[in-house]
Design a protein around this motif. Structure first.
Motif, PDB file in Angstrom:
ATOM      1  N   ILE A   1      31.764 118.619 -22.448  1.00 13.03           N
ATOM      2  CA  ILE A   1      32.218 118.848 -23.812  1.00 13.03           C
ATOM      3  C   ILE A   1      33.478 119.700 -23.772  1.00 13.03           C
ATOM      4  O   ILE A   1      33.531 120.735 -23.110  1.00 13.03           O
ATOM      5  N   GLY A   2      34.515 119.270 -24.488  1.00 14.96           N
ATOM      6  CA  GLY A   2      35.694 120.104 -24.693  1.00 14.96           C
ATOM      7  C   GLY A   2      35.723 120.550 -26.140  1.00 14.96           C
ATOM      8  O   GLY A   2      35.650 119.721 -27.044  1.00 14.96           O
ATOM      9  N   LEU A   3      35.773 121.842 -26.363  1.00 10.30           N
ATOM     10  CA  LEU A   3      35.871 122.363 -27.728  1.00 10.30           C
ATOM     11  C   LEU A   3      37.338 122.601 -28.068  1.00 10.30           C
ATOM     12  O   LEU A   3      38.118 123.058 -27.222  1.00 10.30           O
ATOM     13  N   THR A   4      37.710 122.285 -29.287  1.00 12.36           N
ATOM     14  CA  THR A   4      39.064 122.561 -29.740  1.00 12.36           C
ATOM     15  C   THR A   4      39.000 123.068 -31.175  1.00 12.36           C
ATOM     16  O   THR A   4      38.078 122.715 -31.920  1.00 12.36           O
ATOM     17  N   GLY A   5      39.952 123.871 -31.547  1.00  9.52           N
ATOM     18  CA  GLY A   5      39.968 124.427 -32.899  1.00  9.52           C
ATOM     19  C   GLY A   5      40.853 125.651 -32.945  1.00  9.52           C
ATOM     20  O   GLY A   5      41.085 126.311 -31.925  1.00  9.52           O
ATOM     21  N   ARG A   6      41.325 125.967 -34.114  1.00 10.27           N
ATOM     22  CA  ARG A   6      42.210 127.120 -34.281  1.00 10.27           C
ATOM     23  C   ARG A   6      41.441 128.412 -34.037  1.00 10.27           C
ATOM     24  O   ARG A   6      40.216 128.480 -34.240  1.00 10.27           O
ATOM     25  N   THR A   7      42.127 129.440 -33.592  1.00  9.91           N
ATOM     26  CA  THR A   7      41.496 130.736 -33.366  1.00  9.91           C
ATOM     27  C   THR A   7      40.803 131.199 -34.647  1.00  9.91           C
ATOM     28  O   THR A   7      41.405 131.203 -35.717  1.00  9.91           O
ATOM     29  N   GLY A   8      39.519 131.543 -34.527  1.00  5.70           N
ATOM     30  CA  GLY A   8      38.738 131.969 -35.683  1.00  5.70           C
ATOM     31  C   GLY A   8      37.884 130.885 -36.284  1.00  5.70           C
ATOM     32  O   GLY A   8      37.084 131.144 -37.189  1.00  5.70           O
ATOM     33  N   SER A   9      38.005 129.647 -35.779  1.00  8.05           N
ATOM     34  CA  SER A   9      37.211 128.542 -36.334  1.00  8.05           C
ATOM     35  C   SER A   9      35.778 128.526 -35.813  1.00  8.05           C
ATOM     36  O   SER A   9      34.886 127.999 -36.469  1.00  8.05           O
ATOM     37  N   GLY A  10      35.569 129.067 -34.609  1.00  3.96           N
ATOM     38  CA  GLY A  10      34.201 129.140 -34.091  1.00  3.96           C
ATOM     39  C   GLY A  10      33.979 128.463 -32.759  1.00  3.96           C
ATOM     40  O   GLY A  10      32.834 128.160 -32.409  1.00  3.96           O
ATOM     41  N   CYS A  11      35.042 128.215 -31.976  1.00  2.68           N
ATOM     42  CA  CYS A  11      34.866 127.572 -30.660  1.00  2.68           C
ATOM     43  C   CYS A  11      34.013 128.431 -29.726  1.00  2.68           C
ATOM     44  O   CYS A  11      33.089 127.935 -29.082  1.00  2.68           O
ATOM     45  N   THR A  12      34.331 129.719 -29.651  1.00  2.00           N
ATOM     46  CA  THR A  12      33.589 130.606 -28.749  1.00  2.00           C
ATOM     47  C   THR A  12      32.135 130.748 -29.197  1.00  2.00           C
ATOM     48  O   THR A  12      31.223 130.759 -28.364  1.00  2.00           O
ATOM     49  N   SER A  13      31.909 130.827 -30.504  1.00  2.00           N
ATOM     50  CA  SER A  13      30.525 130.887 -31.017  1.00  2.00           C
ATOM     51  C   SER A  13      29.760 129.626 -30.617  1.00  2.00           C
ATOM     52  O   SER A  13      28.594 129.694 -30.219  1.00  2.00           O
ATOM     53  N   SER A  14      30.430 128.466 -30.700  1.00  2.00           N
ATOM     54  CA  SER A  14      29.792 127.200 -30.328  1.00  2.00           C
ATOM     55  C   SER A  14      29.490 127.164 -28.834  1.00  2.00           C
ATOM     56  O   SER A  14      28.406 126.720 -28.418  1.00  2.00           O
TER      57      SER A  14
ATOM     58  N   LEU B   1      26.072 125.368 -38.207  1.00  2.00           N
ATOM     59  CA  LEU B   1      26.733 125.084 -36.929  1.00  2.00           C
ATOM     60  C   LEU B   1      25.713 124.628 -35.898  1.00  2.00           C
ATOM     61  O   LEU B   1      25.931 123.653 -35.164  1.00  2.00           O
ATOM     62  N   LYS B   2      24.574 125.284 -35.831  1.00  2.00           N
ATOM     63  CA  LYS B   2      23.518 124.931 -34.856  1.00  2.00           C
ATOM     64  C   LYS B   2      23.007 123.511 -35.090  1.00  2.00           C
ATOM     65  O   LYS B   2      22.836 122.737 -34.146  1.00  2.00           O
ATOM     66  N   LYS B   3      22.746 123.179 -36.346  1.00  2.00           N
ATOM     67  CA  LYS B   3      22.223 121.838 -36.657  1.00  2.00           C
ATOM     68  C   LYS B   3      23.189 120.745 -36.239  1.00  2.00           C
ATOM     69  O   LYS B   3      22.779 119.707 -35.703  1.00  2.00           O
ATOM     70  N   GLN B   4      24.484 120.976 -36.481  1.00  2.00           N
ATOM     71  CA  GLN B   4      25.480 119.965 -36.112  1.00  2.00           C
ATOM     72  C   GLN B   4      25.597 119.828 -34.593  1.00  2.00           C
ATOM     73  O   GLN B   4      25.720 118.715 -34.065  1.00  2.00           O
TER      74      GLN B   4
END
Length: 612
Positions: A24-37, A337-340
């Motif tokens: 899995i590669g996560l992408t998103g702007r800083t503050g969107s939640g990549c690290t949380s995911s 976020l968890k459900k998705q």
């Protein structure tokens, strides 16, 4: 019965192949939640704390789907190993001696007092550790890879060094440089690492920004070697390789991994911009820091080599296989976020556990029709439905019917007058415009055309150069949403008041006003348009439409996740046996039991006779 067991084992093996390796590669702007995911995916299921679904008396099919995903996840959860892009960048820093690293940092700082402060801090906190990690990395690089055992040993050493050395050292670097003040940007450790990343893509060297040929994939290559090292170690430990990368912000790195791994999925974690800014503010980011970050992650226009080496979140989001909406109004439990996350991980492992959501099936059509666009700047698709998701019209950005789109027009044809109908009277006769086309295209060296590409041009860009302004009115194309609206009027369709608009990009101000006027009640979009339509047009008046970021799987992922490997009926029959087989087995078991009973009864009778 033995045959039935063999069939079940074979079926399990087919699905187990999908569970051996997921990337899995996560992408998103800083503050969107990549690290949380990434943190959630790297958790044990007990720590993940997945919200329990409704178990009975369902109100709708969405609740039934949630129970199916929940039950599957309870049996098939595996935590992921996280690769942090920040740590991979740190590994490039350790290719250099401490003196080189210190010298480069000092060059980036303008203020003399701050230079002195950072220099002292580096010597006190970094120098000894840096040299230690530098020497260990050099030893690993020098290891031979001539045999299978040597390859395995190097993979294990690399894996251990990454997770017990580089990750810890990245934390120390962040603490040391968290408030560094750079010459060309706001003070930010993130900005410093963005600069290192751009340097690596440009030159293959974290401390050198001079661009060199055939260097673009240097970062992706090292990322790939780390993925291989993780897989090698997990295989030796007889464990599954589930890997999540936090976070990809260069589209060519995403494309590199997609072309090498069929098990790779790019997931964009998106959040409404106001919510994202609130999160960053709570983390201590100033308004200036946030603006500096946004400028680098979401640049207005990249030119030349910048297109290859810089971060480009807009392109990464466009490339994403799966989109996850991470709003801020969900509370601290991150339940939405968890459900998705578990929804899509479950479908990666076992396609077609559930069917697509109405949002997915509709946006998939918008995603598909955008490919009809011959705009050379950007492809956008749109779909209009009624409130029950019945499709009323589709559209894509394109020139008006019977006009030639930009992709099919050659500047050579314009200048040589070979295609009069392909160009407007203005283009065919205006000397200033034709001269500009000639300057931009005719003087290109011949080898530029040897690739066989059509030297087409964007009319809007050239016309705005003449005017010295940026004016959207000069575009030749109808916007996708506008085109969809016009199709209804053109062919006498039904009214769409109270309907829903799906667009692969959020509507610009012009299209937003049209949607508002037509009474659209809800709008779903993927990528935000760089304008003020969301805050200005839709947040005005008394009949404001609801505007939401889309969440779901699109493109190839839509087909991969929702196309069954077996028709579900066949899978059930293979698992449990068909009705005839079940009846046959029961009859055989009954006959065996009756025969056994007769034998036992005969033995008992025999014993009674002997006792008499």
């Amino acid at each position: 019965m033995d045959n039935q067991i063999n069939v079940v084992n074979a079926l399990e093996q087919i699905f187990q192949e999908r569970e051996k390796f997921i990337l899995i590669g996560l992408t998103g702007r800083t503050g969107s939640g990549c690290t949380s995911s990434a943190n959630l995916l790297s958790s044990d299921l007990s720590d993940f704390d997945l919200p329990k679904p409704k178990l009975s008396n369902f109100d709708n099919n969405d609740e039934r789907k949630e129970r199916i995903i929940y039950n599957y996840t309870q049996r098939h959860w595996n935590k992921f190993t996280v690769i942090s892009v920040r740590d991979v960048i740190t590994s490039f820093l350790l290719d250099h001696k401490y003196s080189e690293f210190e010298s480069y940092i000092m060059e980036l700082i303008e203020e003399s007092e701050h230079k002195l402060h950072i220099s002292r801090q580096m010597k006190d906190r970094l120098e000894a550790q840096y040299e230690e990690y530098y020497n260990e990395r050099k030893k690993i690089k020098d290891l031979k890879e001539n045999t299978k055992d040597e390859i395995q040993i190097k993979a294990k050493r690399s894996y251990d060094f990454y997770y017990s050395g580089i990750k810890d050292f990245s934390v120390v670097l962040k603490e040391c440089f968290d408030n560094i003040k750079l010459k060309d940007s706001e003070d930010s450790f993130t900005s410093l690492y963005q600069k290192f990343g751009n340097n690596i893509r440009a030159s293959g060297n974290a401390l050198n920004e001079d661009c060199k040929n055939q260097i673009v994939y240097t970062f992706a290559n090292r990322l790939n070697r780390l993925i291989k090292a993780i897989r090698s170690v997990k295989k030796s430990e007889e464990k599954k390789s589930f890997i999540v990368i936090d976070a990809i912000r260069n589209p060519f790195e995403a494309q590199y991994l997609r072309e090498r791994y069929s098990a790779f999925y790019l997931i964009s974690i998106n959040a409404p911009n106001l919510n994202r800014i609130d999160r960053l503010t709570n983390l201590g980011y100033t308004k200036e820091k946030i603006q500096s970050l946004d400028k680098k992650e979401y640049p207005k226009k990249l030119k030349g080599v910048e297109k290859f080496i810089c971060q480009d979140m807009q392109k990464c989001i466009e490339l994403s296989d799966i989109h996850i909406n991470n709003p801020h109004d969900q509370g601290l439990d991150l339940s939405k976020l968890k459900k998705q996350l578990v929804w899509y991980i479950a479908l990666i492992k076992h396609p077609a556990l559930v069917t697509p959501t109405p949002l997915e099936r509709t946006m998939q059509i918008a995603y598909q029709v955008k490919l009809n666009s011959a705009c050379i700047s950007r492809q956008v698709g749109a779909v209009i439905t009624d409130r029950n998701y019945a499709i009323k019209a589709v559209g894509w950005n394109s020139s008006a019917e019977a006009q030639t789109p930009c992709l099919l027009r050659s500047s050579v044809d314009l200048l040589s007058n070979n295609d009069k109908n392909g160009f407007s009277l203005y283009e065919n006769t205006d000397d200033k415009f034709r001269n500009l086309v000639s300057i931009n295209y005719k003087i290109l060296p011949e080898h530029k055309h040897s690739l066989g590409l059509t030297p087409c041009y964007c009319f809007k860009d050239l016309r705005n150069k003449i005017d010295g302004e940026k004016n959207q009115v000069h575009t030749r194309s109808l916007h996708a949403e506008e085109n969809a609206f016009l199709q209804i009027a053109k062919y006498g369709g039904v009214g769409i008041k109270g309907g829903i608009l799906f667009s692969t990009a959020s509507p610009c101000e012009l299209c937003a006003k049209k949607a508002y006027q037509l009474g659209i009640k809800k709008i779903y979009y993927i990528d935000p348009y760089p304008g003020i339509s969301l805050d200005h047009i839709f947040q005005s008046g008394t009949k404001r439409p609801v505007v939401e970021l889309f969440s779901g799987a699109l493109g190839r992922a839509h087909h991969q996740l929702y196309t069954p490997i077996f028709p579900y009926k066949d899978e059930q029959e293979l698992l449990y046996g068909d009705l005839k087989g079940t009846v046959s087995i029961l009859e055989d078991e009954k006959k065996k039991a009756e025969k056994k009973l007769k034998e036992i009864t005969a033995e008992l009778d025999k014993l009674k006779t002997n006792n008499k």
